[in-house]
Write a protein that holds these residues in place. Structure first.
Motif, PDB file in Angstrom:
ATOM      1  N   LYS A   1     107.287  28.434 -31.622  1.00  0.00           N
ATOM      2  CA  LYS A   1     108.320  28.420 -30.592  1.00  0.00           C
ATOM      3  C   LYS A   1     108.210  29.697 -29.765  1.00  0.00           C
ATOM      4  O   LYS A   1     107.175  30.361 -29.751  1.00  0.00           O
ATOM      5  N   GLU A   2     109.255  30.060 -29.092  1.00  0.00           N
ATOM      6  CA  GLU A   2     109.216  31.212 -28.185  1.00  0.00           C
ATOM      7  C   GLU A   2     109.093  32.538 -28.924  1.00  0.00           C
ATOM      8  O   GLU A   2     108.517  33.498 -28.406  1.00  0.00           O
ATOM      9  N   ASP A   3     109.622  32.612 -30.138  1.00  0.00           N
ATOM     10  CA  ASP A   3     109.768  33.913 -30.787  1.00  0.00           C
ATOM     11  C   ASP A   3     109.087  33.981 -32.157  1.00  0.00           C
ATOM     12  O   ASP A   3     109.585  34.622 -33.065  1.00  0.00           O
ATOM     13  N   ASN A   4     107.946  33.327 -32.302  1.00  0.00           N
ATOM     14  CA  ASN A   4     107.291  33.292 -33.613  1.00  0.00           C
ATOM     15  C   ASN A   4     106.312  34.441 -33.857  1.00  0.00           C
ATOM     16  O   ASN A   4     105.791  34.592 -34.963  1.00  0.00           O
ATOM     17  N   TYR A   5     106.033  35.236 -32.840  1.00  0.00           N
ATOM     18  CA  TYR A   5     105.129  36.384 -33.012  1.00  0.00           C
ATOM     19  C   TYR A   5     105.754  37.413 -33.959  1.00  0.00           C
ATOM     20  O   TYR A   5     106.945  37.700 -33.908  1.00  0.00           O
TER      21      TYR A   5
ATOM     22  N   GLY B   1     101.457  33.574 -23.566  1.00  0.00           N
ATOM     23  CA  GLY B   1     102.139  32.393 -23.052  1.00  0.00           C
ATOM     24  C   GLY B   1     101.597  31.100 -23.632  1.00  0.00           C
ATOM     25  O   GLY B   1     102.306  30.091 -23.725  1.00  0.00           O
TER      26      GLY B   1
ATOM     27  N   LYS C   1     103.134  29.687 -27.285  1.00  0.00           N
ATOM     28  CA  LYS C   1     104.545  29.357 -27.353  1.00  0.00           C
ATOM     29  C   LYS C   1     104.714  27.855 -27.149  1.00  0.00           C
ATOM     30  O   LYS C   1     104.022  27.239 -26.337  1.00  0.00           O
ATOM     31  N   ASN C   2     105.651  27.284 -27.917  1.00  0.00           N
ATOM     32  CA  ASN C   2     105.970  25.858 -27.795  1.00  0.00           C
ATOM     33  C   ASN C   2     104.710  25.002 -27.894  1.00  0.00           C
ATOM     34  O   ASN C   2     104.416  24.161 -27.042  1.00  0.00           O
ATOM     35  N   THR C   3     103.964  25.234 -28.953  1.00  0.00           N
ATOM     36  CA  THR C   3     102.704  24.522 -29.134  1.00  0.00           C
ATOM     37  C   THR C   3     102.552  24.074 -30.577  1.00  0.00           C
ATOM     38  O   THR C   3     103.023  24.743 -31.503  1.00  0.00           O
TER      39      THR C   3
END
Length: 828
Positions: A769-773, A784, A787-789
């Protein structure tokens, strides 16, 4: 009388000749550098030299490879030092706190020269013979001075299996006169190449994780000697010149000022040789000191001066290669001369600072034990059941760390090392405690670091490796010092209860559990699993728990077999008296399913990533010991599909392998009950293909400023669209069988972006998602795309299934929870 005198003279001459150290040329029967010596000849040369120099050399075999070749190490020094070698070793370890007591004498510098960690970088092993000869050549005043003042350790070949794979091939195809033409057969090494070991692992990236037999055996000896200096000899692309220190940035922040200073000094001594001979070289580029699992960085984290040397050449160079850009022909003789020069330069640099090399090493370890730096003085590992920490405990032992159990319950404030949040935690008596107050504290701190600082973005390997992520641990860093109790070995002691139970339950949370399951299935044991959590006898059991019922296992010595295998794999069994549960599915419910022993096939060969295939091969053969059939990818169309249950496609380029007819055959097999596991770039073969639900996300066109990038900033532009190995937490559907046993948080090392859209028909098991790093370097353009993949997905097809893994869970055999996930993919 004349004949007798003549005979005695000849006899004396022969004895004198044998008493002298043979040159490599004399022993091999051909000039060194005129051909590649087979590994057994190198070993025999070292043995021969020892027999002629027993007072100045000791040769030990410290292990064997997977293919049975010996791993050898030569100790070379003055007769006085060789006679007291064990005293030198023990005094050295006492001086740095790794043995009890105080040293009763000063020790000389200990220098370890490691050759040929990559098998097809074959100049190294051949150079080692020249180095050994000159060290023992009494006519060489410089090397005799070395032996008086230091102990030199020479490892002629760290990777004998890879070296022999390359050498056998090259000697078989080379022309009588080496063909310098770059496109000649002798410069076109076939798959998988000689770089890797038997299981196609890169041994130069295994120092910290020690997953491979060769690494484990070498580091066991390394920890007994803890050299002051470790030099690692390599080769790089054939068009390049020669690299020696100073190293490139980034340096790990924990590299000490003294180590940085000596890195510069080594470069000065190397330049003397290269400038004198007008040889080309470069420094401060490409080869950094950041990722702590190389042959230079792991020794550096252990207090040594660790350096890498890189000669242009490698497997492509052969005996001679024409280089148009350099207007020369690169020969094996050239390469030997260069590595020999840096070997001498290494020893000269150490000689020039011999007292300080020793005193700084002692200070490094004394400071680590008495006043460790860093925020955390104690690490707490929540046991969560002792079997969950057994792999980690074995790893701690291999590293040489001191640790123990808490021994009593208490509470403390600490930082949780995956979320970096401060928490109050309860320490249970069987939790592991690792104190920072120990000689190897610096290595401990570096490997536990959840977010290592990166001073430069241009690096070419993993940039995040925190142990809490790697082992899937609930771990905390404490600012206070806690002293662990004596360490206790964890062993399962399952016994057969009376009366015999209805079933045995076993946890599913680590690779050891997968090995237990594999052996049960090989033994014909019926094993079931619950696809939903359940409770019985006031205990909770997660989905994925193994259920081994007496029913269905009447033909085997049920209790003896199950308990003995559980004890073998250190698995704790819970015997239960009934198949009735208080909450969840009873053991006869449809949600309790049988696990079968599948026939597994994995593809190898041209187009398949050698290391990705090797990781799969090693998983089956060494980690869970379950049979896997290896098939050449080019023979995919000819497979007897009715005999295969699981087909694994490791990372690779399958465009020429899987075409329309193969896709049709695969679909027919899957619909009839087959399971396809496609990994990383293997998934490309199924994107937008009829019947397969995998699609690629829409990517925006590049902006104008990307089109007009600067040529001089090419390296940094490339870095902006890369992730050499960064840590991400994958969002998981924990109700799906692929996620069973993977814990509340699943972490992985992301090295590429596949930009897969979520499955519209199927199960999106793991995604970003957006904040998985979490940590590590990710380029601005790459960020980019991560994200969302989709990362992990499954698609049902008829009676079968396709599993898409855009991440390799068995990458380098590093990720403990990844091994669990891969076990789910194979068996569930």
């Amino acid at each position: 009388m004349t004949r007798l005198i003549r005979f005695l003279f000849i006899l004396l001459s022969i004895q004198t000749a044998f008493a002298q150290t043979q040159t490599p040329d004399q022993f091999l029967g051909f000039p060194l550098g005129s051909r590649f010596a087979y590994h057994h000849l190198i070993v025999d040369y070292f043995k021969s030299v020892q027999s002629q120099n027993a007072d100045r050399m000791k040769l030990v075999q410290y292990g064997t490879t997977n293919e049975g070749r010996p791993l050898m190490l030569a100790f070379v020094s003055s007769p006085e030092n060789i006679a007291k070698l064990e005293t030198i070793r023990t005094n050295h370890l006492k001086s740095i706190g790794l043995l009890p007591g105080k040293a009763d004498a000063a020790v000389p510098p200990i220098v370890w020269l490691s050759y040929n960690v990559h098998g097809n970088e074959s100049v190294s092993a051949n150079t080692s013979m020249k180095v050994l000869y000159e060290l023992l050549n009494k006519g060489n005043a410089l090397t005799q001075d070395f032996l008086k003042n230091m102990v030199v350790l020479v490892d002629p070949c760290i990777n004998p299996d890879g070296y022999e794979r390359y050498t056998q091939w090259y000697n078989r195809v080379q022309n009588v006169t080496p063909d310098v033409t770059p496109f000649a057969l002798e410069h076109d090494e076939p798959w998988p190449g000689g770089r890797f070991n038997h299981y196609l692992f890169d041994l130069n990236r295994d120092w910290a994780w020690q997953t491979q037999k060769e690494t484990q055996e070498r580091i066991a000896l390394y920890n007994q000697w803890m050299p002051h200096f470790h030099a690692d000899f390599h080769e790089m692309g054939a068009a390049r010149s020669y690299y020696f220190p100073p190293a490139a940035k980034p340096y790990n922040k924990d590299v000490t000022p003294w180590q940085r200073q000596f890195n510069e000094l080594v470069g000065e001594y190397c330049r003397k040789y290269f400038d004198k001979n007008n040889w080309a070289y470069f420094t401060r580029n490409d080869y950094d000191l950041f990722y702590p699992s190389y042959g230079d960085t792991w020794p550096t984290a252990n207090g040594a001066i660790g350096v890498t040397y890189e000669q242009g050449g490698g497997g492509r160079a052969g005996l001679a290669l024409e280089r148009v850009n350099e207007h020369d022909t690169l020969t094996l003789n050239n390469r030997i001369a260069h590595h020999y020069a840096t070997s001498l330069a290494t020893l000269e640099a150490v000689m020039s600072q011999k007292e300080k090399v020793v005193t700084e090493f002692i200070r490094f370890h004394q400071d680590a034990a008495n006043a460790p730096t860093g925020n955390f003085k104690t690490y707490v590992i929540k046991a969560g059941g002792s079997e969950n920490t057994r792999a980690f405990s074995k790893w701690l032992d291999r590293q040489g760390f001191n640790y123990g159990i808490a021994g009593k319950s208490s509470s403390a404030k600490g930082t949780e090392l995956t979320t970096l949040t401060d928490q109050t935690l309860k320490i249970d008596d069987n939790d592991l405690l690792i104190s920072a107050y120990q000689p190897k504290s610096n290595l401990l701190r570096i490997l536990f670091d959840p977010k290592p600082a990166l001073e430069d973005s241009v690096t070419y390997d993993v940039t995040s490796w925190g142990l809490a992520y790697i082992f899937g641990l609930k771990a905390y860093g404490l600012k206070e010092k806690l002293t662990p109790a004596a360490n206790q070995s964890v062993t399962a002691e399952n016994t057969i209860p009376s009366p015999p139970p209805y079933a045995y339950l076993a946890n599913w949370s680590n690779a050891g559990d997968a090995a237990f399951l594999a052996e049960l299935l090989k033994g014909g044991v019926l094993v079931k699993t619950s696809n939903t959590p359940f409770e019985m006898d006031k205990n909770s059991y997660p989905a994925g728990t193994l259920i081994i019922t007496r029913k269905g296992n009447e033909r085997i010595p049920f209790d003896n077999l199950v308990t003995s295998l559980a004890n073998k794999h250190a698995v704790k069994l819970t015997p239960v008296k009934t198949g009735f549960v208080s909450t969840g599915p009873d053991f006869g419910n449809d949600n309790v399913v049988a696990l079968k022993a599948p026939k597994v096939v994995a593809l190898a060969g041209d187009g398949v990533s050698a290391t990705a295939f090797g990781a799969v091969w090693h998983y089956f053969e060494q980690q869970i010991k379950y049979p896997v059939t290896i098939v050449n990818a080019a023979k995919l169309a000819a497979l007897p599909w009715n005999e295969i249950d699981v087909l694994i496609l490791p990372d690779g380029r399958y465009g020429d392998i899987i075409q329309e007819k193969q896709l049709e055959a695969l679909q027919g097999w899957i619909k009839n009950g087959g399971k396809l596991i496609a990994m990383e770039h293997a998934t490309d073969a199924f994107v937008n293909k009829t019947g397969f639900g995998l699609t690629k996300k829409f990517s925006e066109k590049r902006k104008d400023e990307d089109t007009f990038k600067k040529y001089g900033e090419q390296q940094r532009e490339d870095a902006s669209d890369s992730s050499p190995g960064s840590m991400f937490q994958i969002t998981m559907d924990r109700t799906h069988p692929l996620a069973f046993g993977c814990g509340d948080a699943y972490f992985t090392i992301v090295r590429d972006a596949y930009e897969r859209d979520y499955l519209k028909e199927g199960w999106n098991v793991g995604y970003l998602k957006e904040d998985n790093y979490k940590a590590g370097f990710v380029g601005t353009k790459m960020a980019g795309r991560l994200k969302n993949t989709l990362i992990i997905g499954t698609q049902e097809m008829g009676r079968g299934q396709v599993i898409y893994l855009m991440d390799d869970p068995v990458f380098r055999a590093m990720l403990e929870k990844g091994k669990v996930l891969f076990g789910n993919a194979v068996f569930r």
